[in-house]
Design an enzyme around this catalytic site. Structure first.
Site, PDB file in Angstrom:
ATOM      1  N   CYS A  44       0.836  -1.192   0.000  1.00  0.00           N
ATOM      2  CA  CYS A  44       0.000   0.000   0.000  1.00  0.00           C
ATOM      3  C   CYS A  44       0.878   1.250   0.000  1.00  0.00           C
ATOM      4  CB  CYS A  44      -0.927   0.001   1.218  1.00  0.00           C
ATOM      5  SG  CYS A  44      -2.080   1.408   1.267  1.00  0.00           S
ATOM      6  N   ASP A  46       0.423   3.782   1.698  1.00  0.00           N
ATOM      7  CA  ASP A  46       0.353   4.404   3.016  1.00  0.00           C
ATOM      8  C   ASP A  46       1.752   4.710   3.543  1.00  0.00           C
ATOM      9  OD1 ASP A  46       0.130   4.588   6.018  1.00  0.00           O
ATOM     10  OD2 ASP A  46      -1.989   4.259   5.563  1.00  0.00           O
ATOM     11  N   ARG A  48       2.866   4.958   6.397  1.00  0.00           N
ATOM     12  CA  ARG A  48       3.244   4.273   7.635  1.00  0.00           C
ATOM     13  C   ARG A  48       3.768   2.871   7.392  1.00  0.00           C
ATOM     14  NH1 ARG A  48      -2.526   4.692  10.317  1.00  0.00           N
ATOM     15  NH2 ARG A  48      -2.963   4.012   8.160  1.00  0.00           N
ATOM     16  N   HIS A 100      -2.338  -3.769   5.103  1.00  0.00           N
ATOM     17  CA  HIS A 100      -2.143  -3.347   6.492  1.00  0.00           C
ATOM     18  C   HIS A 100      -3.487  -3.031   7.117  1.00  0.00           C
ATOM     19  CE1 HIS A 100      -2.801   1.067   5.916  1.00  0.00           C
ATOM     20  NE2 HIS A 100      -2.448   0.775   4.670  1.00  0.00           N
ATOM     21  N   CYS A 103      -6.281   0.232   6.712  1.00  0.00           N
ATOM     22  CA  CYS A 103      -6.071   0.756   5.355  1.00  0.00           C
ATOM     23  C   CYS A 103      -7.236   1.667   4.951  1.00  0.00           C
ATOM     24  CB  CYS A 103      -5.955  -0.401   4.373  1.00  0.00           C
ATOM     25  SG  CYS A 103      -5.720   0.106   2.656  1.00  0.00           S
TER      26      CYS A 103
END
Length: 213
Positions: A44, A46, A48, A100, A103
């Site tokens: 992803c 993302d 993080r 994750h 999400c």
């Protein structure tokens, strides 16, 4: 430009280079000679979930593709180009699809709100919910349903990846290649192996019968 965060990034880079050279003066020269990573990571976007960092990998060890909700879409030429290069040129031996918990893309697919252009991308995730709506709708706790949806999305992407012509041709040519499905816990830092490990069409057929816990 007087942006402390931006300027700090450049300073961080200088410090990082110095730290690497202090250990191995030829570190960057070795990297410049080429790459032979054993792993392709499809994750992803993302911020993080930094692929290399959460698995302790070094530069040159992981070939990475990231998008919203770690999707494998057969019309996505970006993803297919990365996959083709990784499998046919770099000869990676493992592909990890890593989602994750928490999400945002998966969360958006659970609702009916219109966000914008991303709605077109989220439609692919909504298909995953449609495939598994009986199981998901039985989960009364919304947080648990969300987590399970994240897991099932990864499983579906692993299946879709295994069915691409690129992976199929690799297996047909007896090229060693295994696809794995993982979910990363942003709040814990721990990776959950979903047990979806596909290394041939035989295991692809078998994994369809799995009920991932």
């Amino acid at each position: 430009m007087n942006d402390l965060f931006y300027n700090q990034l450049l300073e961080n880079n200088k410090n990082w280079v110095a730290s690497k050279l202090s250990v191995d003066p030829e570190y960057f020269q070795k990297l410049a000679n080429g790459q032979q990573p054993p792993l392709l990571w499809i994750g992803c976007a993302d911020s993080r979930v930094p692929a290399n960092e959460i698995i302790g990998a070094q530069p040159g060890e992981v070939f990475v593709h990231r998008n919203i909700a770690n999707m494998v879409v057969h019309s996505d030429m970006n993803m297919l180009s990365v996959l083709d290069y990784a499998v046919n040129v770099l000869k990676v031996k493992h592909i990890i699809v890593c989602g994750h918990y928490g999400c945002g893309g998966v969360k958006a697919a659970m609702g009916s709100d219109t966000i914008g252009l991303i709605d077109n991308w989220i439609r692919h995730i909504k298909d995953v919910y449609r495939f598994h709506h009986k199981e998901l709708n039985k989960i009364e706790d919304e947080a648990e349903r969300f987590n399970r949806f994240v897991e099932l999305n990864v499983v579906e992407q692993v299946h879709d990846l295994a069915k691409t012509s690129i992976v199929q041709n690799a297996w047909r040519n007896n090229q060693p290649l295994t696809i794995h499905g993982w979910v990363y816990g942003v709040g814990s830092g721990v990776i959950k192996d979903l047990g979806v490990n596909i290394e041939s069409n035989d295991t692809l057929d078998a994994v369809y019968q799995l009920n991932i816990k």
